[in-house]
Each structure stands twice: as structure tokens, then as C-alpha cells.
Design a protein around this motif. Structure first.
Motif, short mmCIF file in Angstrom:
data_model
loop_
_atom_site.label_atom_id
_atom_site.label_comp_id
_atom_site.label_asym_id
_atom_site.label_seq_id
_atom_site.Cartn_x
_atom_site.Cartn_y
_atom_site.Cartn_z
N ALA A 610 27.97 -21.35 -1.22
CA ALA A 610 29.00 -20.49 -2.01
C ALA A 610 28.25 -19.34 -2.10
O ALA A 610 29.28 -18.20 -2.17
CB ALA A 610 29.10 -20.85 -3.53
N CYS A 614 30.17 -16.07 -0.21
CA CYS A 614 31.07 -14.50 -1.58
C CYS A 614 29.96 -13.67 -1.61
O CYS A 614 30.52 -12.81 -2.37
CB CYS A 614 30.95 -15.70 -2.54
N ARG A 645 35.10 -12.02 -6.59
CA ARG A 645 33.62 -12.72 -5.68
C ARG A 645 32.97 -14.48 -5.99
O ARG A 645 32.98 -15.09 -6.06
CB ARG A 645 32.71 -11.78 -5.10
N LEU A 648 36.48 -16.18 -7.13
CA LEU A 648 35.57 -17.20 -5.14
C LEU A 648 34.95 -18.27 -5.24
O LEU A 648 35.50 -19.55 -4.35
CB LEU A 648 36.35 -15.98 -4.26
N ALA A 649 33.90 -17.71 -5.84
CA ALA A 649 32.23 -18.59 -5.27
C ALA A 649 32.95 -20.37 -5.93
O ALA A 649 32.58 -21.04 -5.80
CB ALA A 649 31.45 -17.85 -6.09
N VAL A 652 34.65 -22.38 -4.05
CA VAL A 652 33.60 -22.42 -2.49
C VAL A 652 33.76 -23.79 -3.49
O VAL A 652 33.61 -24.72 -2.47
CB VAL A 652 33.67 -21.48 -2.06
N ILE A 676 34.09 -11.67 3.98
CA ILE A 676 34.66 -12.88 2.71
C ILE A 676 35.47 -13.47 3.56
O ILE A 676 35.45 -14.34 3.83
CB ILE A 676 35.43 -12.02 1.75
N VAL A 680 34.32 -16.90 4.39
CA VAL A 680 34.50 -17.49 3.31
C VAL A 680 36.87 -19.00 4.25
O VAL A 680 36.54 -19.66 4.85
CB VAL A 680 34.53 -17.33 2.56
#
Length: 1414
Positions: A610, A614, A645, A648-649, A652, A676, A680
């Protein structure tokens, strides 16, 4: 399984049983031998024998139950011993009188019996070891009460260990005991919730039952006017159901204590009769003195048990209320959230829950006070006859007066709560936007606003204080004040909750992950729908893009799928677990790793993947503690891109089935965005195969999506795959043709044309791989609670792209979590732990408070009190002399003189009491004004670095809790202290005057008293401080939760957060419980001293009865009966004062923090109209964020000519934003200087400098208030100027469409505008100020492409003669600038015209190539 003590107890029981049987058989033996013993000799041994057998069985039974110390048995043996004392004496006396023992057998058995009973009593006092079968206690610091013996519990001896420990070393968190199971938040809150739900169900049933009958009866009701009130679920009922049993037990204790309190006066009258009768035997007097002591001790013990019970119940009240409010805050709808700010919700938790806790001790007064009055009247009637009625009549007359006062107080209270709410709300906004205020030099305007509210608040307080001084029955008001809080809490708990059923999560048509059928959604029932008639089907595993202009409802669509909006019609199905990335990242105040894991267990491989996807690995290298770095509130020490980020991580890592991504690419640099998308989100990313819905403004990624949803004004205008939409020739196709490079043309050619200087707008605006657009709220009034900027906006460290470079000193929370403060320096914790002061409160703090009150006032208060005590003693001594007046002709002479003097003294005393209370009220309010002003002025002038390292919850705690204590708690505490102090002194004076022998006892008693006081004060003060420190995290966590409620719900983590809240409350409770016990422990000690005073006053009266008049004895002993109370209150008030004066200490601490440079330096003001040219020069300039950190900019030298347009670029953390902050002197130079038009900016005051520069900051911050106030807080521009600025910033149509026009109310943080609109408001601010130098800090990040064009055009035309410095993520905006400055790690890497830099093929060339411009 016997222990020596229990075995011995049983042996004693059996022996006692044998002895009584022996007695019985002896009686039968006598009967057989013709001596007929009296029946009592049969009955007594039989009864005693059976009782002893029962006692033995009880010992065995309790042993098996695991009881370690039996109260029943101790009391039983004690009574046995007491009853045996009388025959013990009489048997010996009769034997002495007769000269022989008449009945040797019974004589012997009795003394054996006595010895055994006494041994049994002594044995019972020892605590047994816990039985082997009881559960092992693994707790390192268990709650001692559970294992304490009966006597230890009765006298609270089990606290002594902590008192001694606290006296030797200041107590710390680790010294506190764990909570008992039944006191933990989880248990208490659960019970209260169940009771509340029951209430809600009953109300719902009532409503349902009432509904069918309503139609018919409504006409009659209108005619008869008997409209029934809608029944509300009663929160009071729920509280009583939950805590009723504890309140009942406490009521029993109170009843016994009330009855006991009337025994001593009766004993006193016996004592006076004894003194008046010289013939009475002296043992009689000693017995009465002993009984008085015993009765006082009983009273003390029962009273302390009562207080213990009631205060613990009060604490449970608070725990329950906090827990219920927290759980409610997780489920309230957005319209409710809009109606009450976070500040108000937090107030419910801090102020109102606290009020309830303070109310509980008053509940029993409702029945106990009338009972005491009736009993007192009965006894007085017996002594005085009908003259009692005069006093009663006066009390009855006072009742309506006090009622009126209480009602008035309640009205003031409601008013004052409103003012306090608005003051705290404004303060929290100021803390959020402090950076913006500094950049615009707007502090004075906001300072004035706060001081205006504060002034009105103090006027109310002053009125209330005068009323208080007049009103005598203060306690009448207390229940009223709590009823205000009850209403507020009940109102909040009855608010609408989000409908969990509005999104169907179980079933869906096969093959689909998300479907909406004719869905219409709104943010609140009273608002028009934001989205209407939507029909959307998203197949499993598809990547869907949602595009559209600012404010068309993209974010609202995501919220609708999460169930955050109110569904008016239609059906929504979402199958599978959801991960959600909001538009403004919500970051918690914990380590970076905890932010990513978000409550899931660590799976190292998935976690690493992850972070990698990211693009967080490089950032981790820059953070001082890697992924264990503590992230400040709101992600303060991460840049905007990093926050996005991390958010976002988190998604994920959650490994969900459906990903709702609300424009996550807007906050990051273009090359990062590409990374990204590829790693991702895109078809090759880690989420490939999952269902993804991506809200975006980025055209370059659209070809890779499966299909696209185009929204306009809340409706789907087009939907389909990318090629199909292009063929369609609809609005989407036009939009793309304008902004996207033609498919067949090579990008390379494009850039060439651009470089050759072809000034063609369309080519210039070739979209770099990622447009940096956000559109935060799509007009959703409250899209994301994160913007409830309750605590504090992102701050200097967070200007995007910055922040990583700084090794902000932070604490490395390693796996051990046990970090010593010393290490904090090494690994650095951003927010330093809030330290609890230790040791005694310094005298300087009291001196500070006295100065704030005013020294003359202080002196006057003391003198008035001394006078009042003197008057009181005088009146009582006069009365006692009057009783002893010789009777002539069976009536006293000079009655009128006696009565006149007595009345004068009484009235004088009343007047002095009132005057001293008024003086104290005036002084207290004066102190509140002075201290709040000092605190406010210092905080507004604190440098930005202070706000970066201090959680705003901590600053707000000073403004709310501590100022509340100074306003409303300190003055009454001081009054009571003076009261009890002078009371205690006058008591001793009276006793010593009447029985001089008493002086002998004063010394040992004083020593004992001082000892208890010293132990108590050290411990209780430290407990109070620990309590204050552990309270802040509850509120910080709460406001964090309210901000992130939608994320918490999306990830289905509500339960985890409730547990975190419970844990934080429990940590706070761990210092509250010992604090309550410390008061009980102290009271037992002090009351023992007081009871000794009673004992000795009575004994010395008995001893010296020949020389004393009954009147004096009465006076001295009745005064001594009051001394316990006075001493008790005195210590309590001294300690209370010490604990509460800590508020002054905390406020003072924040009044003395360092401030930034003065706002205006008289004698060094810039010339009028400066800067005329707008030339900027940096000379060998270096800067660091805070002392002890590395330099962010090193030896910078550059010269920007007047009217030049300079772009500033660089990777994250290169120091771009720092450069602009230095220009405004938010950061002060470490060395070197900045010149504007040849003048050194360091020579001027900050406001002189800042008001001459203009910035459009990265975070568009608005304050709640009118739009006009947001544009021009000082009111220095004309209406025409403002409208012109709005026109140029393209807000004219929006504002003129609002009925209120310029008086349009912006909500907290400007939430009723979309982010794009807020950015335009910032542009309008800049257009109004129109100074020679303009700084743009990524100012167009949040608007769509068309608006961006308009803004760029406005800037180019309106600021064409100005010097413009632009920090850019998107290079296309600066390609036509005069020069571009490339920063790298704080030094100048390149500085030249864009075309030359591209030709040089350096850093800038690389960035342009990434962005498809080279």
C-alpha cells in the motif's frame, strides 16, 4: 481450604455455643435438684446458643462465598461486646458489695463468654486472604477498595497508601488504580443507552397509538383548546432508571444521618441540665460526653458513606452522558450537524455533562431539607413554644423571593451558555484560520469580535453575581441550572439520525456492484434536492469516472452511495465492503502507520504494498520517525499531497470490494498523480479487478476508464465509455476538444509549438498529466465533516509540497509506547505532551489572581469578613449572657436593651455578609476580564510555530474550561474558604474564652489536623491536575471524530471509535475516583479531630462545672458541634482553591508564551504608498521553522524586478511555500534579509508589512459571518469596490442570486460554498486589496478548467503592473511567466526564463516532460 483466622473464628463460635449450652444445662440441673431458676436463665442461653450457631454457620458460608471481611459479623460481635459491658461492671460491683461471688458457675461462664466475644470481635476486624478458588487478579494496579476490609472501607483507610505516596512523590498516571468493572465506561454507557432506547421506543409506541385517533378528535381539540403536547422521550427518566438504585442507597444513608444530627442537640440539653444541677453524679456527665462523641462519630461515618455513594454516582452520570453523546454524534444527519457547530456539541460533553455531575449531590436535598426543617421546628417548639412561628413565617415569605431569583438566574444561564458557545466557536475558527489572519493582517478585527462577545458575557455574569449576593438559598438555583443542561442534552439526543436502511447492502442484481434507480437525494429536508432522478448501474470490477463542473454534485453522488445524504425517493444498492477517500483527507492524531491500518491488524506485506503504490516510501524517509512518526491534529505536519496519499493508502490497505475516490489526485503533484493512477487506480494498479468510482477533473486519465458519468446540475447528462461519448458530440465532447490534446497529434509537437511562443490559449492549457483540481463540496453544504475545522486549519507546515522537508520534532511512538519525555527531544514529538504541573501551587499564582481582582478589593473583602465574624461572636456571647441574667420577680429586667443590641449585631452581620459577597463578585468578574484579555491578546500575537506544535484542543481548553473556572468557580470558592476560616477561628475563640483548659488540647489536635491536611493537599492537587490533563484528549478525540464521521462510517469502524472514546474517558476517570475518595479520607480524619473537640469541650465543661454558667457551656459546646463542619470546609476549600487556582496557572502559562514581532513599530513605519514599484530582493537569506531544526532555505540570494512575473516550482519539500511565508515574516530570518523597494522588511511592524502585500493562499479559509465581513472585515471599502471585485472574480452572478446579497451568511469554515467558490472569494479579497506584490500559493487547485482560465485571465489583466510570485504544481499556468525559480532542498537550483530552462535540460525540463509540456 481454611485459613488460620477463619478456622479460629469457627472454633470461637463453637466454644461460645458450648458455653451457652453449658449455662442451659446448668439451669436444667438446678431445676432437677429442686432449685427453680428464673425463666430468664432458660431463655437467654437458648437464644444466645442459637445465635452463636448461626454466627458460626455464617462464617463458613461467607468463607465459601469468598467474602474477605464481613461487615455483618463485625457489627454483631461489636454489639455483643457493648451489651456485655454493663453486666461485666455490675457483676464485679455486686461481688464487691456482698464481699463474695453468689453464683460462681455463671460468674465464670460469663467472663469466659466475654473474653471469647472480645476475641471474636478482634479476629473479625482482620481481613482474610482471598480464597484459592477466586479468579486471579492480573491487574498490575487493582482498585484497592474491592479487597479492603470492612473497617478499612468504613474509615477509607485503604486510601492512605496513595495519600502517603502522593505526599512523597508527585503522583503520575502509572500510580492510579484501574477502575472497577461496574464503573467502566463500557458498562455504564451500555446501561444508559438501553434505558434511553427504551424511552425512545415507548415514545414511538405512544405516537403510533395516538396517530389513528388524531384525525377524529382534532376538531374538538381546536374547539376546546386542549392540544396535547407531543411526548418527548425523557432523558431524565433514562438516567433515573439506570442509576436509581445508587440514588436510593444514598438516600437511605442521608436519612439515617439526618436523624442522627438531631441527637446531639438533645444530648447537649441533658448536659446543660447536668451542669445546672450540682447534685448530679459526675459519671452522668462523662457518659453524656462519651455519647456525644460516639454519636458524632456515627454521624461522620454515615455521612462519608453517603457522600462516597453520591459522588461516585455523579461521576457515572458524567461517564454515561459523555458516552451517549459520543455515540449519537457518530450517527447524526448532516442537517443536524449543520445546525450545531462542533464547538456546541463539544460543549454538551464538557460543560453540560459536568453540570449534571455537580447536580447529583443536590438531588437528596429535595426531600432531606424539608425533613430537617420539620424536625428542627418540632424540637424548637418543645423548647420555645409559639415564638418558633416567627422564624417559620420569615422562611415562607422568602420562598417566592428565592423562586424569582432562581428563575432569573436560569434565564441568565441560558443567555450565558449561548454567548459562551459563540465565543468558543469564534475562537476555534480563529485558531483554524490563524495563518490566514496573519497573512492578511486581520487579527485586530477578530480580536474586537471576541472582546465584544466577552464583554456581554461578563455583564451577564455581573448581574448574576449580584443576584447571588442577594439570594441566600444558593442551592435552590442548582437544580434549575441543571435543567438547562438536561434540555440541551435531551434535544441533541432526540435529533434525527442517518437512516441506515437508505442504502441496501445485502442484495443487488447479479453482476453489479452499485445500482441507483431513480434516486433523488438532499442534504437536509428543508433544502432543495442536490441530486435528482439518477439511474446508474456500475458492473463489478469496473473503473468509473465521474466528471462535471464545480458544484454539479460529484461529491454528493459519492456521499449518497455512502448513505450520508437523505434519500427522498428511489433505491440504492451497494454490495460489498466500502473504502472511501474523501476530497479533503481526514487524518487522525496518531502515528502514520495507525492512520493507514485504521484499526485493522498489521499484515506487513500488504502494508508495504500500500505504501509503495501510494508513493509514500520516499516521504517516510524524510519523516523523523518513519511510519512511527506521530501525525499532528488534522495531519498538520504533512503536506496536502502527503495527507491525500495517506488517506489513499488507508483505502488500499483496507482491501475492500468497492472504492469511492473523491478527487484524490487534485492535491498531489502531476508526476505523483500519474504514478498513483498507474499503480493504484488504473487498469494495471493494485486495485485492478475491484469496483472503483473516481471523481476527477483530470482529462488525461479518462481514456483508461471503463465508462464515464457526466453530471450537470445534479443530473446525469451523459454516460458511457470514452470513445462513445466522443462520438456522441454532446457537451462532454466539446469540453474534451477544448482541453485535451488532439488524439492524433503527438504531444511532443504540442510542446514545441508552446515553446516557440505561439501565444495560443488552447495549446498553452494543454492539460498536464493531471489537473490540479478539487471541487470540494460541489455545493454540498456539508459534504464532509472534515471541514468542520473545529480544531485548527492546516498550518504553515502544511502548505502543499512543504512539510515533508521538515523534521518536525516529533515523538517516535515505538512498539513499546513508553517514551520518556527526555527522548522527545531526540526523536521529536510535534505536539509536546501536555505536562501537569507538579508540587504546590506557587504563591505567585495567588498573587497574580489577587492582582487581577485588584488589591484594594482583596483587602476590603478580608476586612469585611473579619467584621462579620466579630459581629456574629458578639451577638452569641450577648445572647449567652442574657440567658444567665438574674431573674427578678421571675422575669428579666432590661429586656429591651438586650434585644436592641442583639438585633443591631444581627443586622450588622447580615449587611457585612452581603457587602463582602458583592465585593467578591465584583473582584471575581474583574479578574475574569483581565485574565481572558491577557490570554486572548497573547494568543492572537503568538507566532505561527506555536499553533503548529500545540493541539488547538489544548488552547481551546484554556478558553473554555479554565476561563469558566475563573469566571464562575474561583470567587465562590474563595468566599467559602473565608467563611469557614473565620468560622473556625471564632469557634476556637469562644471555646477557649469559656473553658480556658481547652488550650491544652488545641496543640495536639492542630498537629493532627495539619498532618492530614498536608497529606491530602499534595495528593488531591496532583489528582486534580492529572484529571485536567487527561480531559483534553477526550474533547480532541471527540472533535476529530465529528470531523471524520463519514470516513468512520464508510469503513464501518464506529464500534472501534466508541471503544477508543470509552478508553479515553476511563483514563480520565482513573484520576476522578481517587480524587473523590481523597475527599472522603480527609473528611474522616478532620471530623475525627472535630469530634475530639466536641468530646474535650464537653469533658472540660463536666470537670469545671462548679465555675461555669450553663449559658456559657451551651455556647461553647454548641460552637464545638459546628467546628467539624468549619474545619472540614476549610480544608476542602483550601484544596479546592488550590485545585481551581490551577486554572489561573494554566491561563497565565499561555499569557507568557513568546509573541511575534510587534504589529506596528512607531518611529519605523514605511513611507506612504510603499511599495511603489514592487521590487523584491533576498540577500543571503536562510530560515528555519523553529529553533533547533534544520534550515529550510539556505543562503538564498535573488532579485525580482518590479512588475516581473515569477513562477516558483520544485519537488515536495523543496521550500516553495517557505519562501512566501518568509516574505510575510510568518517565518523570521535565521540570517540575511529581504528588501522590498530597497527597504528591509524586518524594520517594520508586521501589520505595516502584511497589509501591503496580497496573497491568495492554498487553503481557501472563510470565517462564519457575512460575505462582506469575509472580504473586508474592517469595512474600509465601498459597496461598489466590493461588487467590482466580485465581478472580476466571477462570483457576481452567485452573490446577486442570493437574497441576502453581500450579507449572505457563510457557515463555519465556509462550508455552504464549494471549495472552488471559496477560492474565488480569496481572489476577490486580493482584487480588493490590489497591492504591488501578489503571491499565489497554488491558488487555482480547487476549480475546474473553465474557471481556472477565467482566474488566470483576471490575474493577467488586473495585476499586469504588479510583481506576481506564483507557486505552481501545474506548469502550464507559468509557461508564459518572465522567469521561473526552481528550488531544490532549500537552495536555488535554476532561475531563468522558461524557454531557456527547457533548453538547458535541467530539473525544470524533467518536470515539464513529466507534465507533457516538453
Amino acid at each position: 481450604m481454611e485459613t488460620p483466622t477463619s478456622a479460629l473464628s469457627q472454633v470461637l463460635g463453637v466454644l461460645l455455643w458450648c458455653i451457652s449450652w453449658a449455662d442451659l444445662f446448668y439451669s436444667f440441673h438446678g431445676l432437677v435438684h429442686g432449685r427453680a431458676p428464673a425463666p430468664v436463665f432458660f431463655v437467654t442461653p437458648l437464644v444466645v446458643g442459637v445465635t452463636m450457631l448461626l454466627a458460626t454457620l455464617l462464617i463458613q458460608y461467607e468463607r465459601l462465598q469468598g467474602v474477605q471481611s464481613s461487615g455483618v459479623l463485625i457489627i454483631f460481635w461489636f454489639l455483643c461486646v457493648v451489651c456485655a459491658i454493663i453486666p461485666f461492671r455490675s457483676k464485679i460491683l455486686s461481688a464487691k458489695a456482698e464481699g463474695e461471688i453468689s453464683d460462681p458457675f455463671r460468674f465464670t461462664t460469663f467472663y469466659i463468654y466475654f473474653a471469647l466475644v472480645l476475641s471474636a470481635l478482634i479476629l473479625a476486624c482482620f481481613r482474610e486472604k482471598p480464597p484459592l478458588f477466586s479468579a486471579k487478579n492480573v491487574d498490575p494496579n487493582p482498585y484497592p477498595e474491592t479487597s479492603a476490609g470492612f473497617l478499612s472501607r468504613l474509615f477509607f483507610w485503604w486510601f492512605t497508601k496513595m495519600a502517603i505516596h502522593g505526599y512523597r512523590h508527585p503522583l503520575e498516571e502509572k500510580d492510579l488504580w484501574s477502575l472497577k468493572e461496574e464503573d467502566r465506561s463500557q458498562m455504564v454507557v451500555q446501561q444508559l443507552l438501553e434505558a434511553w432506547r427504551k424511552q425512545q421506543k415507548q415514545t414511538a409506541r405512544h405516537k403510533a397509538a395516538a396517530a389513528p385517533g388524531e384525525k377524529a378528535s382534532s376538531e374538538d381539540e381546536v374547539l376546546l383548546g386542549t392540544q396535547p403536547r407531543p411526548r418527548q422521550p425523557s432523558f431524565l427518566q433514562a438516567l433515573l432508571t439506570t442509576f436509581g438504585s445508587s440514588l436510593l442507597i444514598s438516600a437511605c444513608f442521608k436519612l439515617i444521618q439526618d436523624l442522627l444530627s438531631f441527637i446531639n442537640p438533645q444530648l447537649l440539653s441533658v448536659l446543660i441540665r447536668f451542669i445546672s444541677n450540682p447534685m448530679a453524679p459526675s459519671w452522668w456527665g462523662f457518659l453524656v460526653a462519651g455519647l456525644m462523641f460516639l454519636c458524632s462519630m456515627m454521624q461522620s461515618l454515615i455521612l462519608q458513606q453517603y457522600y462516597h455513594c453520591i459522588f461516585v454516582t455523579g461521576l457515572k452520570f458524567r461517564t454515561g452522558i459523555i458516552g451517549v453523546i459520543y455515540r449519537k454524534a457518530l450517527v447524526i444527519t448532516n442537517s443536524v450537524k449543520r445546525a450545531s457547530t462542533v464547538g456546541e456539541i463539544v460543549n454538551l460533553m464538557s460543560v453540560d455533562a459536568q453540570r449534571f455531575m455537580d447536580l447529583v449531590p443536590f438531588l437528596n436535598l429535595l426531600w432531606s431539607a424539608p425533613l430537617q426543617i420539620i424536625l428542627a421546628m418540632y424540637f424548637l417548639w418543645q423548647n420555645l413554644g409559639p415564638s418558633v412561628l416567627a422564624g417559620v413565617a420569615l422562611m415562607v415569605l422568602l420562598i417566592p423571593l428565592n423562586g424569582a431569583v432562581a428563575m432569573k438566574m436560569r434565564a441568565f444561564q441560558v443567555e450565558q451558555m449561548k454567548l459562551k458557545d459563540s465565543r468558543i466557536k469564534l475562537m476555534s475558527e480563529i485558531l483554524n484560520g490563524i495563518k490566514v489572519l496573519k497573512l492578511y493582517a486581520w487579527e485586530p478585527s477578530f480580536l474586537q469580535q471576541v472582546e465584544g462577545i466577552r464583554l456581554r458575557e461578563l455583564q451577564l455574569l455581573r448581574k448574576a453575581a449580584y443576584l447571588h449576593a442577594i439570594s441566600t438559598f444558593i442551592w435552590v438555583c442548582s437544580p434549575f441550572l441543571a435543567s438547562v443542561s438536561l434540555k440541551r442534552i435531551q434535544h441533541f439526543l432526540s435529533q434525527d439520525e442517518l437512516d441506515t436502511q437508505c442504502v441496501e447492502r445485502k442484495i443487488i442484481s447479479p453482476g453489479y456492484a452499485i445500482t441507483i434507480h431513480s434516486g433523488t437525494f438532499t442534504w437536509a429536508q428543508d433544502l432543495p434536492p442536490t441530486l435528482h432522478s439518477l439511474d446508474i448501474q456500475v458492473p463489478k470490477g469496473a473503473l468509473v469516472a465521474v466528471v462535471g463542473a464545480v458544484g454539479c454534485g460529484k461529491s454528493s453522488l459519492v456521499s449518497a452511495l455512502l448513505g450520508e445524504m437523505e434519500k427522498l425517493e428511489g433505491k440504492v444498492h451497494v454490495k460489498g465492503s466500502v473504502a472511501y477517500v474523501p476530497q479533503q483527507a481526514w487524518i487522525r492524531n496518531c502515528t502514520l502507520q495507525e492512520n493507514v491500518l485504521f484499526g485493522q491488524a498489521l499484515n506487513p506485506k500488504r502494508y508495504q504494498q500500500a505504501l509503495e503504490a501510494c508513493a509514500l516510501l520516499d516521504d517516510l524517509k524524510m519523516l523523523p520517525g518513519g511510519d512511527q512518526t506521530e501525525i499532528g491534529e488534522k495531519g498538520i505536519n504533512l503536506s496536502g499531497g502527503q495527507r491525500q496519499r495517506v488517506s489513499l493508502a488507508r483505502a488500499v490497505y483496507s482491501n475492500a470490494d468497492i472504492f469511492l475516490l473523491d478527487d484524490p489526485l487534485s492535491a498531489v503533484d502531476s508526476h505523483v498523480a500519474k504514478h498513483i493512477f498507474d499503480h493504484v487506480i488504473g487498469p494495471e494498479g493494485v486495485l485492478a479487478g475491484k469496483t472503483r468510482m473516481l471523481v476527477t477533473h483530470s482529462i488525461s486519465f479518462l481514456p483508461q476508464t471503463d465508462f464515464i458519468i457526466v453530471l450537470t446540475d445534479g443530473q446525469v447528462s451523459e454516460m458511457g465509455p470514452y470513445p462513445a461519448l466522443l462520438q456522441c458530440n454532446g457537451s462532454f465532447a466539446n469540453f474534451l476538444r477544448n482541453y485535451a490534446p488532439d488524439e492524433d497529434q503527438e504531444r511532443r509537437e504540442d510542446s514545441q509549438t508552446a515553446l516557440e511562443g505561439v501565444e495560443d490559449e488552447e495549446v498553452l492549457l494543454v492539460e498536464d498529466t493531471l489537473s490540479n483540481h478539487t471541487d470540494l463540496t460541489d455545493n454540498d453544504p456539508v459534504t464532509f465533516a472534515v471541514q468542520k475545522q473545529f480544531m485548527r486549519q492546516l498550518s504553515a507546515l502544511s502548505s502543499d509540497g512543504e512539510g515533508q522537508g521538515q523534521p518536525a520534532p516529533r515523538r517516535r511512538l515505538g512498539p513499546s509506547e513508553k517514551v520518556q519525555v527526555t527522548e522527545a527531544k531526540a526523536n521529536g514529538a510535534l505536539t509536546q505532551e501536555e505536562k501537569a504541573e507538579t508540587g504546590t501551587v506557587e504563591l505567585s499564582v495567588f498573587w497574580d489572581y489577587a492582582k487581577a481582582v485588584g488589591l484594594c478589593t482583596t483587602l476590603a473583602i478580608c476586612l469585611l469578613y473579619a467584621g462579620q465574624s466579630a459581629a456574629a461572636i458578639g451577638a452569641n456571647v450577648w445572647l449567652s449572657a442574657w440567658t444567665n441574667d438574674a431573674m427578678t420577680d421571675s422575669r428579666q429586667n432590661n429586656t429591651s436593651l438586650r434585644l436592641g443590641v442583639y438585633a443591631t449585631l444581627g443586622i450588622l452581620q447580615g449587611l457585612l455578609v452581603m457587602l463582602s459577597a458583592m465585593a467578591m463578585a465584583v473582584g471575581g468578574i474583574q479578574a475574569g476580564r483581565v485574565l481572558h484579555q491577557a490570554l486572548l491578546h497573547n494568543k492572537i500575537r503568538s507566532p505561527q510555530s506555536f499553533f503548529d506544535t500545540t493541539p488547538s484542543g489544548r488552547i481551546l481548553n484554556r478558553f473554555s474550561k479554565d476561563i469558566y473556572v475563573i469566571d464562575e468557580v474561583l470567587a465562590p470558592a474563595i468566599l467559602m474558604l473565608l467563611n469557614s476560616f473565620f468560622n473556625a477561628i471564632s469557634t476556637l475563640v469562644v471555646i477557649v474564652a469559656s473553658t480556658p483548659l481547652f488550650v491544652v488540647v488545641i496543640l495536639p489536635l492542630a498537629v493532627l489536623y495539619t498532618l492530614v491536611q498536608r497529606f491530602y493537599a499534595a495528593t488531591s492537587r496532583q489528582l486534580k491536575r492529572l484529571e485536567s490533563v487527561s480531559r483534553s484528549p477526550i474533547y480532541s478525540h471527540f472533535s476529530e471524530t465529528v470531523n471524520g464521521a463519514s470516513v468512520i462510517r464508510a469503513y464501518n469502524r464506529s464500534r472501534d471509535f466508541e471503544v477508543i472514546n470509552d478508553t479515553k474517558v476511563d483514563i480520565n476517570q482513573r484520576s476522578c475516583y481517587p480524587y473523590i475518595i481523597s475527599n472522603r479520607w480527609l473528611s474522616i480524619g478532620v471530623e475525627f479531630v472535630g469530634n475530639c473537640v466536641v468530646l474535650f469541650a464537653a469533658l472540660f465543661a463536666v470537670v469545671g462545672r462548679s465555675s461555669l454558667s450553663p449559658g456559657l457551656v451551651g455556647l461553647s459546646v454548641s460552637y464545638s458541634l459546628q467546628v467539624t463542619l468549619a474545619l472540614n470546609w476549610m480544608i476542602r476549600m483550601m484544596s479546592d482553591l488550590e485545585s481551581n487556582i490551577v486554572a489561573v496557572e494554566r491561563v497565565k502559562e499561555y499569557c507568557k508564551t513568546e509573541t511575534e514581532a510587534p504589529w506596528v513599530v512607531e518611529g519605523s513605519r514605511p513611507p506612504k504608498g510603499w511599495p511603489l514599484r514592487g521590487e523584491v530582493e533576498f540577500r543571503n537569506y536562510s530560515v528555519r521553522y523553529r529553533p533547533g531544526l534544520d534550515l529550510v532555505l539556505r543562503d538564498l540570494s535573488l532579485h525580482v524586478h518590479a512588475g516581473e512575473k515569477v513562477g516558483i516550482v520544485g519537488r515536495t519539500g523543496a521550500g516553495k511555500s517557505s519562501l512566501t511565508l518568509c516574505l510575510f515574516r510568518i517565518l523570521e530570518a535565521a540570517k540575511g534579509e529581504i528588501l522590498i523597494d530597497g527597504l528591509n522588511v524586518a524594520d517594520f511592524g508586521l501589520h505595516d508589512l502584511r497589509s501591503q502585500l496580497t496573497i491568495i493562499p492554498q487553503d481557501p479559509i472563510l470565517f462564519s459571518g457575512t460575505l462582506r465581513m469575509n472580504l473586508d472585515p474592517f469595512g474600509s471599502y465601498s459597496e461598489d469596490d466590493i461588487w467590482r471585485a466580485l465581478e472580476l472574480s466571477h462570483l457576481h452572478t452567485f452573490v446577486s442570486s442570493q437574497p441576502a446579497g453581500l450579507d449572505f451568511q457563510c457557515s463555519e469554515g465556509g462550508e455552504n460554498l464549494s471549495v472552488g467558490q471559496r477560492q474565488l472569494v480569496c481572489l476577490a479579497r486580493a482584487l480588493l486589496r490590489k497591492s504591488r506584490i501578489l503571491v499565489l500559493d497554488e491558488a487555482t487547485a480547487a476549480v475546474d478548467l473553465e474557471t481556472d482560465d477565467l482566474i488566470q485571465a483576471t490575474i493577467r489583466t488586473q495585476f499586469d503592473t504588479c510583481t506576481v510570485l506564483t507557486i505552481a504544481h501545474r506548469l502550464n499556468t507559468i509557461m508564459d511567466y518572465t522567469r521561473v525559480l526552481v528550488l531544490d532542498k532549500g537552495v536555488i537550483a535554476e532561475f531563468d526564463a522558461p524557454a531557456n530552462l527547457i533548453a538547458a535540460r535541467g530539473i525544470f525540463y524533467g518536470m515539464a516532460r513529466d507534465a507533457g509540456l516538453a
